[in-house]
Write a protein that holds these residues in place. Structure first.
Motif, mmCIF file in Angstrom:
data_model
loop_
_atom_site.group_PDB
_atom_site.id
_atom_site.type_symbol
_atom_site.label_atom_id
_atom_site.label_comp_id
_atom_site.label_asym_id
_atom_site.label_seq_id
_atom_site.Cartn_x
_atom_site.Cartn_y
_atom_site.Cartn_z
ATOM 1 N N UNK A 4 39.809 45.339 47.981
ATOM 2 C CA UNK A 4 40.560 44.892 46.818
ATOM 3 C C UNK A 4 41.346 43.618 47.032
ATOM 4 N N UNK A 5 41.576 43.224 48.280
ATOM 5 C CA UNK A 5 42.292 41.971 48.548
ATOM 6 C C UNK A 5 41.472 40.789 48.050
ATOM 7 N N UNK A 6 42.155 39.799 47.492
ATOM 8 C CA UNK A 6 41.502 38.547 47.119
ATOM 9 C C UNK A 6 41.906 37.517 48.162
ATOM 10 N N UNK A 7 40.903 36.885 48.775
ATOM 11 C CA UNK A 7 41.165 35.914 49.829
ATOM 12 C C UNK A 7 40.583 34.559 49.454
ATOM 13 N N UNK A 8 41.222 33.522 49.973
ATOM 14 C CA UNK A 8 40.772 32.146 49.781
ATOM 15 C C UNK A 8 40.140 31.707 51.088
ATOM 16 N N UNK A 9 38.890 31.274 51.028
ATOM 17 C CA UNK A 9 38.173 30.843 52.223
ATOM 18 C C UNK A 9 37.891 29.355 52.131
ATOM 19 N N UNK A 21 36.108 28.890 48.428
ATOM 20 C CA UNK A 21 35.771 29.946 47.480
ATOM 21 C C UNK A 21 36.822 31.045 47.537
ATOM 22 N N UNK A 22 36.879 31.840 46.481
ATOM 23 C CA UNK A 22 37.698 33.038 46.433
ATOM 24 C C UNK A 22 36.774 34.239 46.533
ATOM 25 N N UNK A 23 37.204 35.253 47.286
ATOM 26 C CA UNK A 23 36.392 36.444 47.501
ATOM 27 C C UNK A 23 37.263 37.677 47.342
ATOM 28 N N UNK A 24 36.752 38.676 46.609
ATOM 29 C CA UNK A 24 37.411 39.988 46.550
ATOM 30 C C UNK A 24 36.742 40.857 47.617
ATOM 31 N N UNK A 25 37.539 41.298 48.585
ATOM 32 C CA UNK A 25 37.024 42.035 49.737
ATOM 33 C C UNK A 25 36.590 43.437 49.329
ATOM 34 N N UNK A 67 45.265 35.202 52.265
ATOM 35 C CA UNK A 67 45.394 36.216 51.213
ATOM 36 C C UNK A 67 46.044 35.602 49.985
ATOM 37 N N UNK A 68 45.565 35.973 48.809
ATOM 38 C CA UNK A 68 46.150 35.531 47.547
ATOM 39 C C UNK A 68 47.097 36.614 47.058
ATOM 40 N N UNK A 69 48.209 36.211 46.455
ATOM 41 C CA UNK A 69 49.194 37.186 45.979
ATOM 42 C C UNK A 69 48.610 38.070 44.884
ATOM 43 N N UNK A 70 47.989 37.466 43.885
ATOM 44 C CA UNK A 70 47.417 38.203 42.761
ATOM 45 C C UNK A 70 46.098 37.571 42.352
ATOM 46 N N UNK A 71 45.142 38.348 41.887
ATOM 47 C CA UNK A 71 43.907 37.761 41.384
ATOM 48 C C UNK A 71 44.152 36.816 40.215
#
Length: 91
Positions: A4-9, A21-25, A67-71
């Protein structure tokens, strides 16, 4: 990282991300043995609206993952002007 974490790569995570890119783990893949500090993750690549567009397995440097704070913090897509259509005479 957890489900559920959204990360910025970006390039800090791996040189393959010249275009960040942004990815939802979905999950980490611990059964895949890697170099120290690197990890395999499975997730959904997100578009600018935050919608999943592709399922991916990614090899990234853990220290470079942000890690992004919120989607909802994803950038909004630009608004397009409607195209004005006019009749065309043929012949």
């Amino acid at each position: 990282m957890k489900a559920g974490d959204v990360v910025h790569l970006a390039t800090a995570a791996s040189v393959q991300f010249l275009r960040p890119i942004f990815v939802r783990v979905i999950r980490e893949l611990p059964e895949r043995h890697t170099y120290d500090g690197w990890v395999w993750i499975e997730g959904y690549e997100l578009n600018a609206a935050g919608d999943a567009v592709a399922r991916r397995e990614l090899f990234v440097m853990r220290a470079g993952v942000r890690l992004q704070a919120l989607p909802a913090a994803l950038p909004k897509p630009a608004k397009r002007r409607p195209v004005r259509r006019v009749p065309v005479r043929v012949g």
